[in-house]
Design a protein around this motif. Structure first.
Motif, PDB file in Angstrom:
ATOM      1  N   ILE A 188      15.411  74.350  26.977  1.00 52.72           N
ATOM      2  CA  ILE A 188      15.533  73.526  25.783  1.00 52.72           C
ATOM      3  C   ILE A 188      15.032  72.113  26.062  1.00 52.72           C
ATOM      4  CG2 ILE A 188      17.160  72.500  24.133  1.00 52.72           C
ATOM      5  CD1 ILE A 188      18.971  74.914  24.605  1.00 52.72           C
ATOM      6  N   LEU A 189      15.425  71.584  27.199  1.00 50.85           N
ATOM      7  CA  LEU A 189      15.178  70.174  27.500  1.00 50.85           C
ATOM      8  C   LEU A 189      13.849  69.983  28.227  1.00 50.85           C
ATOM      9  CD1 LEU A 189      18.798  69.232  28.569  1.00 50.85           C
ATOM     10  CD2 LEU A 189      17.638  68.539  26.479  1.00 50.85           C
ATOM     11  N   TYR A 190      12.784  69.922  27.477  1.00 47.27           N
ATOM     12  CA  TYR A 190      11.479  69.599  28.075  1.00 47.27           C
ATOM     13  C   TYR A 190      10.508  69.199  26.989  1.00 47.27           C
ATOM     14  CZ  TYR A 190       9.034  73.995  26.746  1.00 47.27           C
ATOM     15  OH  TYR A 190       8.422  75.028  26.064  1.00 47.27           O
ATOM     16  N   GLU A 191       9.391  68.579  27.425  1.00 45.02           N
ATOM     17  CA  GLU A 191       8.319  68.176  26.524  1.00 45.02           C
ATOM     18  C   GLU A 191       7.010  68.778  27.015  1.00 45.02           C
ATOM     19  OE1 GLU A 191       8.221  63.959  26.709  1.00 45.02           O
ATOM     20  OE2 GLU A 191      10.321  63.702  26.103  1.00 45.02           O
ATOM     21  N   LYS A 192       6.153  69.155  26.082  1.00 42.96           N
ATOM     22  CA  LYS A 192       4.835  69.666  26.442  1.00 42.96           C
ATOM     23  C   LYS A 192       3.856  68.509  26.572  1.00 42.96           C
ATOM     24  CE  LYS A 192       5.435  74.209  24.294  1.00 42.96           C
ATOM     25  NZ  LYS A 192       4.916  75.179  23.292  1.00 42.96           N
ATOM     26  N   LEU A 193       3.053  68.549  27.646  1.00 46.04           N
ATOM     27  CA  LEU A 193       2.058  67.516  27.901  1.00 46.04           C
ATOM     28  C   LEU A 193       0.660  68.130  27.875  1.00 46.04           C
ATOM     29  CD1 LEU A 193       3.845  65.735  30.916  1.00 46.04           C
ATOM     30  CD2 LEU A 193       4.010  65.163  28.486  1.00 46.04           C
ATOM     31  N   ASN A 227      -2.994  69.501  29.286  1.00 45.79           N
ATOM     32  CA  ASN A 227      -3.402  70.378  30.392  1.00 45.79           C
ATOM     33  C   ASN A 227      -2.303  71.343  30.819  1.00 45.79           C
ATOM     34  OD1 ASN A 227      -5.939  69.011  30.550  1.00 45.79           O
ATOM     35  ND2 ASN A 227      -4.954  67.390  31.732  1.00 45.79           N
ATOM     36  N   LYS A 228      -1.491  71.733  29.836  1.00 41.99           N
ATOM     37  CA  LYS A 228      -0.407  72.705  30.048  1.00 41.99           C
ATOM     38  C   LYS A 228       0.647  72.225  31.041  1.00 41.99           C
ATOM     39  CE  LYS A 228      -2.793  76.893  28.585  1.00 41.99           C
ATOM     40  NZ  LYS A 228      -3.090  78.306  28.886  1.00 41.99           N
ATOM     41  N   LYS A 229       0.689  70.931  31.258  1.00 44.01           N
ATOM     42  CA  LYS A 229       1.794  70.381  32.036  1.00 44.01           C
ATOM     43  C   LYS A 229       3.005  70.219  31.133  1.00 44.01           C
ATOM     44  CE  LYS A 229      -0.930  67.776  35.421  1.00 44.01           C
ATOM     45  NZ  LYS A 229      -1.180  66.442  36.030  1.00 44.01           N
ATOM     46  N   VAL A 230       4.189  70.170  31.736  1.00 42.27           N
ATOM     47  CA  VAL A 230       5.411  69.930  30.975  1.00 42.27           C
ATOM     48  C   VAL A 230       6.216  68.840  31.674  1.00 42.27           C
ATOM     49  CG1 VAL A 230       5.535  72.301  30.095  1.00 42.27           C
ATOM     50  CG2 VAL A 230       6.764  71.692  32.200  1.00 42.27           C
ATOM     51  N   LYS A 231       7.050  68.181  30.899  1.00 36.60           N
ATOM     52  CA  LYS A 231       7.952  67.174  31.443  1.00 36.60           C
ATOM     53  C   LYS A 231       9.379  67.626  31.191  1.00 36.60           C
ATOM     54  CE  LYS A 231       9.178  62.271  31.074  1.00 36.60           C
ATOM     55  NZ  LYS A 231       8.880  61.000  30.357  1.00 36.60           N
ATOM     56  N   CYS A 232      10.099  67.941  32.254  1.00 43.12           N
ATOM     57  CA  CYS A 232      11.492  68.353  32.134  1.00 43.12           C
ATOM     58  C   CYS A 232      12.345  67.123  31.858  1.00 43.12           C
ATOM     59  CB  CYS A 232      11.959  69.045  33.408  1.00 43.12           C
ATOM     60  SG  CYS A 232      13.684  69.568  33.345  1.00 43.12           S
ATOM     61  N   THR A 233      13.218  67.212  30.863  1.00 47.05           N
ATOM     62  CA  THR A 233      14.078  66.086  30.504  1.00 47.05           C
ATOM     63  C   THR A 233      15.546  66.408  30.743  1.00 47.05           C
ATOM     64  OG1 THR A 233      14.136  66.806  28.189  1.00 47.05           O
ATOM     65  CG2 THR A 233      12.445  65.205  28.805  1.00 47.05           C
ATOM     66  N   CYS A 234      15.802  67.345  31.629  1.00 46.08           N
ATOM     67  CA  CYS A 234      17.165  67.782  31.880  1.00 46.08           C
ATOM     68  C   CYS A 234      17.942  66.788  32.741  1.00 46.08           C
ATOM     69  CB  CYS A 234      17.146  69.154  32.550  1.00 46.08           C
ATOM     70  SG  CYS A 234      18.758  69.949  32.600  1.00 46.08           S
ATOM     71  N   ILE A 241      21.238  71.707  36.363  1.00 45.20           N
ATOM     72  CA  ILE A 241      19.953  72.396  36.485  1.00 45.20           C
ATOM     73  C   ILE A 241      19.951  73.730  35.744  1.00 45.20           C
ATOM     74  CG2 ILE A 241      19.582  71.287  38.706  1.00 45.20           C
ATOM     75  CD1 ILE A 241      19.971  74.068  39.999  1.00 45.20           C
ATOM     76  N   PHE A 242      21.149  74.296  35.442  1.00 48.46           N
ATOM     77  CA  PHE A 242      21.168  75.517  34.629  1.00 48.46           C
ATOM     78  C   PHE A 242      21.854  75.247  33.288  1.00 48.46           C
ATOM     79  CE2 PHE A 242      24.778  75.940  37.626  1.00 48.46           C
ATOM     80  CZ  PHE A 242      25.855  76.279  36.797  1.00 48.46           C
ATOM     81  N   THR A 243      21.520  74.106  32.700  1.00 46.88           N
ATOM     82  CA  THR A 243      22.144  73.639  31.457  1.00 46.88           C
ATOM     83  C   THR A 243      22.126  74.689  30.356  1.00 46.88           C
ATOM     84  OG1 THR A 243      21.816  71.278  31.850  1.00 46.88           O
ATOM     85  CG2 THR A 243      21.877  71.996  29.558  1.00 46.88           C
ATOM     86  N   GLU A 244      20.984  75.328  30.124  1.00 46.38           N
ATOM     87  CA  GLU A 244      20.887  76.271  29.009  1.00 46.38           C
ATOM     88  C   GLU A 244      21.841  77.462  29.201  1.00 46.38           C
ATOM     89  OE1 GLU A 244      17.188  73.860  29.185  1.00 46.38           O
ATOM     90  OE2 GLU A 244      18.387  74.944  30.655  1.00 46.38           O
TER      91      GLU A 244
END
Length: 953
Positions: free
Chosen positions: A4-9, A11-18, A138-141
């Motif tokens: 749930i907690l992430y953003e798409k960047l 070049n198919k990178k992601v930013k985890c916001t957890c 780290i296992f929030t979901e």
């Protein structure tokens, strides 16, 4: 399961916001925790539904002593962790993903869905579910889905956490969490960085966040001998908790050797008793000793009548002293959640999402610790990250950035509260600027008013964002800018700093200090910078600012490690490293990829019989195949090397192996490649330059073993007059410090972190490029203990000098009359300009007047023949010479200028230009004379129109 907690960047990178790491993860890579993976541009939780550890535990084991005392908790955890604690008790599961093992090859535990967890909890009659053993963030979901379902069945949810979850994570889980025990491992940022790989400040903030969100909070501190068990630190933790609420239970726990600290001695009971007493002295009502046998220090007492309310023997709990949530003796309400009917949380849960968001993000209307006490206001300032960015052409901005870093990190409040980093603008992706919370920029201005080369991408990003009307993108950022420059450049003065400052403001950032302007023209950079730094400290610390005493510095610095880590290489790696380093050499030559120029000749310019020790060299360099393009007025950057004898003395005194090859992490331009210690001290470390007072203070407090030496160093660091006399007047450097104070021992890391890089020295080019000519001329005044001038003086014919060329706005106007004013080697750029003018047809040349000064006509008149040739050819319309020591009364160029004031007025009235080149003192005198002749208003006008140009040193 997709996170749930992430953003798409891009070049198919992601930013985890957890959590506060906010990992940017490339495809098929994992975040810091080792369990959140980027799968083709989406973030997945790889341990969802997999519990590696499952047990039914007493709630006291979490430990929670004021939450449904005497009940049991269904406890579970997964593999992985976002910390790297060297003392981890559950390292076998938390560090399972840290050794490079693919998660698919790990035993991930029992498949256990949220529904199955709740069913088991009901079956075994557990009052709560505890997410524990490893970090639940780290296992929030997984935890969130379980907690939501548990809440529907009347089951309570408990987190046992390191407290490093992001604000977004707190906002997500707080409505479903009833209690949390947060590890406050230390009250020193360095402890967190060195032993856990993270920062302190987010943990402090989250203790407050959960408390204000209505979650029952208890705090645990594991005291490790010689790491976090000082009385000062114990008291700081207690003060912190009292400021939030004196009723927060504090668990003080004994350490036993584990993981990478197995050999460390265990915590004695006396340490916990000391912490217990300190906590009580500071006003905490409930303190509990853990991992030791001490019934007295594990029981709960009424804060009013001191009656024993709860007795604990191991995990056997007797709660007869509490009746309906109150003391059975005096009726005092005891803070805690004791049952479904009688509970007394520290704060009520916010009733709606907006109220919760206000708590989490500190919006107006919510009472925060920062409103009650300025000290903790500084600790909780946004996300507690300070990023120092420097834009530099010659290295001065970088050195000031390092000085600011040292000042802030050794400050007794700021050093603990903030995570502080220094970055070269060239190495920082400006796309991540909106995620920064405090940005401090230090930059010079270059050329025609542009930013330095390493700052161009950064500044272009800001300008582009501003023109794109993205007025909000830095709304979460606070900033301050300090500029370096010289007011002699008129309209170009501080232009880069002004541009950056205005862009930050236009993009919504909040200013925390006025734009600082260090003026090289009046030698005020250091003083202005210190004032600017103090204004920052006052902002960060409020009324409780100030610098630590030397004893406080000792306690802080002794536990500090270098920001750089040394890796020594064996001889077998050397050749391979050289291949790797040479593989990426560019054809464009600059300060990082200089051209090796052959010395054609190196001759003395001063006449025989000159004063002893005085020398001025004319050096011609072969620049064939360099690709250089230059004109009169442009600059040659020379990469010098230190005196070999000085390097030898340093290595001998410090016990350094001259031949040993090393590398550092994180990477730095101070050590741009693996190299030998000898090469580092010869080519990259300024071992001759003055050691700043704050560095002397660090040497005194950390690296000095003799009390007499320590006191003398302290005096030098604090007494400006003594410092100027010893360090500046006698031109001493770190080698002199090392040799004078024999009890000082300095590791290699110290030099990399605290001693300025040996930066290029710039000389005006005394020639131009003509058809068929491939050389470059320099005029070099040899300075006593001058690193570069002595280096160049020693270069023989056919030896090599590493150089590059930089364009300069210091140019002759071919369409206007010009007055050239020079002293000594200041004539160098004018030689090239006059060579250039020689190529212009006579009927198109404008008048050119030369004012030149030196000591004597007999010994010091350099390039006399060349100047006379220019006069005879009509290139110079008229020349005026000032030989200061040829007569009793000294005569300088400014005197000649005063005598010919009508000429100056005539040239200026005909839209002419004035160019000045020489020492700073000469430049100051000429500037005052011109302003006096023309009047201040007219002088400022020609400055702004760039008709008054100056190069000085």
């Amino acid at each position: 399961m997709e996170a749930i907690l992430y953003e798409k960047l891009d070049n198919k990178k992601v930013k985890c916001t957890c959590c506060y790491h906010r990992c940017v993860i490339s495809p098929n890579e994992f975040g810091e925790c080792g369990v959140r993976r980027n799968r083709n541009g989406k973030l997945f939780l790889e341990v969802y539904g997999r519990a590696i550890a499952v047990n039914i535990d007493p709630i006291e084991k979490k430990p929670l002593h004021h939450f449904y005392a005497g009940t049991e908790a269904f406890s579970l955890g997964t593999v992985g962790c976002n910390f790297t604690c060297k003392f981890c008790q559950n390292w076998d599961i938390s560090m399972a993903t840290r050794d490079g093992t693919d998660i698919e090859d790990l035993e991930l535990g029992t498949k256990l869905s949220p529904k199955q967890i709740v069913e088991k909890c009901l079956k075994f009659g557990c009052k709560s579910i505890a997410y524990t053993y490893n970090e639940p963030t780290i296992f929030t979901e997984y935890a969130l889905d379980t907690a939501k379902l548990a809440q529907k069945h009347g089951i309570k949810n408990v987190y046992v956490s390191n407290g490093y979850m992001s604000p977004e994570c707190v906002e997500l889980i707080a409505p479903y969490i009833d209690a949390i025990n947060i590890d406050l491992k230390s009250f020193r940022n360095k402890f967190y960085q060195e032993l856990s790989g993270v920062r302190l400040a987010p943990v402090l903030k989250n203790i407050e966040r959960f408390r204000n969100a209505g979650v029952w909070v208890e705090v645990t501190t594991l005291f490790i001998p010689d790491e976090n068990d000082s009385e000062e630190e114990m008291r700081d933790i207690a003060k912190f908790l009292v400021k939030i609420d004196p009723n927060i239970p504090w668990h003080i726990s004994a350490f036993y050797g584990a993981y990478k600290m197995k050999s460390r001695r265990s915590t004695p009971l006396s340490t916990l008793i000391k912490a217990y007493k300190i906590g009580k002295e500071e006003g905490l009502n409930f303190i509990y000793a853990g991992n030791v046998s001490s019934d007295k220090h594990t029981a709960t007492y009424c804060p009013n009548c001191k009656a024993t309310l709860i007795q604990r023997l191991g995990y056997n709990t007797r709660t007869e002293g509490i009746v309906k949530g109150c003391c059975s003796k005096c009726g005092t309400k005891i803070p805690g959640i004791w049952s479904d009917e009688y509970k007394n949380p520290l704060a009520e849960k916010p009733q709606n999402p907006e109220a919760l968001a206000a708590v989490v993000y500190g919006k107006k209307g919510e009472k925060k610790v920062s409103e009650r006490d300025p000290f903790f206001g500084s600790l909780f300032d946004q996300e507690h990250r300070i990023l120092i960015l420097f834009g530099t052409q010659t290295g001065t901005s970088e050195e000031l950035s390092r000085r600011l870093y040292r000042t802030l990190t050794t400050h007794n409040i700021i050093g603990s509260a903030f995570d502080i980093k220094v970055r070269d603008m060239e190495d920082f992706d400006p796309g991540f600027l909106p995620s920064q919370t405090i940005v401090l920029v230090i930059t010079s201005t270059h050329g025609e008013g542009e930013p330095p080369d390493n700052a161009r991408v950064f500044v272009n990003y800001l300008i582009s964002a501003t023109s794109g009307l993205s007025s909000h993108i830095l709304s979460q950022t606070r900033f301050a800018v300090f500029g370096l420059g010289s007011s002699i450049y008129g309209g170009r003065y501080q232009r880069a700093a002004i541009t950056i400052d205005s862009c930050f403001q236009n993009l919504g950032a909040e200013r925390i200090a006025p734009l600082g302007k260090g003026d090289e023209a009046d030698n005020s950079i250091d003083k202005t910078f210190d004032t600017w730094t103090q204004s920052l400290i006052e902002q960060f610390c409020g009324k409780l600012g100030g610098f630590p005493t030397i004893s406080q510095k000792n306690s802080i610095q002794k536990k500090q490690s270098s920001m750089f880590q040394i890796f020594f290489k064996d001889e077998n790696n050397t050749n391979q490293m050289e291949v790797e380093n040479n593989a990426n050499i560019s054809s464009i030559h600059n300060s990082r990829n200089p051209f090796s120029a052959r010395v054609i000749f190196n001759t003395e310019l001063l006449g025989e019989g000159r004063e002893p020790g005085r020398s001025c060299r004319w050096i011609r360099l072969d620049v064939k195949d360099s690709g250089f393009q230059f004109q009169g007025g442009d600059l040659a950057g020379v990469l010098p090397e230190n005196d070999p004898q000085l390097v030898k003395r340093l290595c001998s005194r410090g016990g350094f192996d001259f031949q040993r090859v090393f590398d550092v992490k994180p990477s730095t331009k101070k050590v741009p490649k693996p190299m030998s210690i000898g090469e580092y001290f010869s080519c990259y470390c300024d071992i001759s330059g003055p050691v700043p007072p704050d560095v002397l203070s660090i040497i005194a407090s950390v690296f000095c073993n003799g009390e007499n030496d320590r006191q003398n160093l302290i005096k030098l660091s604090q007494d400006r007059q003594a410092y100027e006399e010893w360090m500046i007047t006698h031109k001493r450097g770190i080698v002199d410090v090392f040799e004078t104070f024999q009890s000082v021992q300095l590791p290699l890391e110290f030099f990399i972190e605290n001693i300025q890089r040996l930066n290029p020295r710039y000389y005006s080019i005394a020639s131009i490029q003509k058809d068929g000519e491939q050389y470059l001329d320099l005029a070099v005044q040899v300075v006593e203990k001058g690193v570069c001038s002595n280096f160049l003086q020693s270069k023989q014919k056919d030896s090599q000098v590493k150089i590059f060329v930089e364009k300069s706005p210091f140019k002759l106007s071919l369409e206007k009359p010009n007055i050239l004013i020079a002293a000594g080697t200041g004539i160098a750029p004018f030689l090239g300009m006059m060579m250039q003018l020689e190529l212009v047809p006579k009927n198109k040349r404008k008048a050119l007047y030369l004012f030149f000064g030196c000591r004597t006509s007999k010994f010091d008149f350099i390039f006399q023949k060349e100047i006379q040739d220019f006069i005879e050819k009509g290139i110079i319309t008229q020349a005026f010479f000032a030989f200061s020591r040829d007569q009793k009364e000294k005569v300088y160029v400014q005197h000649l200028l005063n005598q010919n004031s009508s000429l100056l007025n005539d040239v200026i009235s005909n839209d002419g230009c004035v160019l000045v080149c020489g020492s700073k003192s000469m430049g100051n005198d000429v500037r005052k004379t011109v302003a006096q002749i023309l009047g201040d208003k007219a002088y400022r006008k020609i400055q702004d129109e760039q008709r008054y140009l100056e190069e000085s040193w």
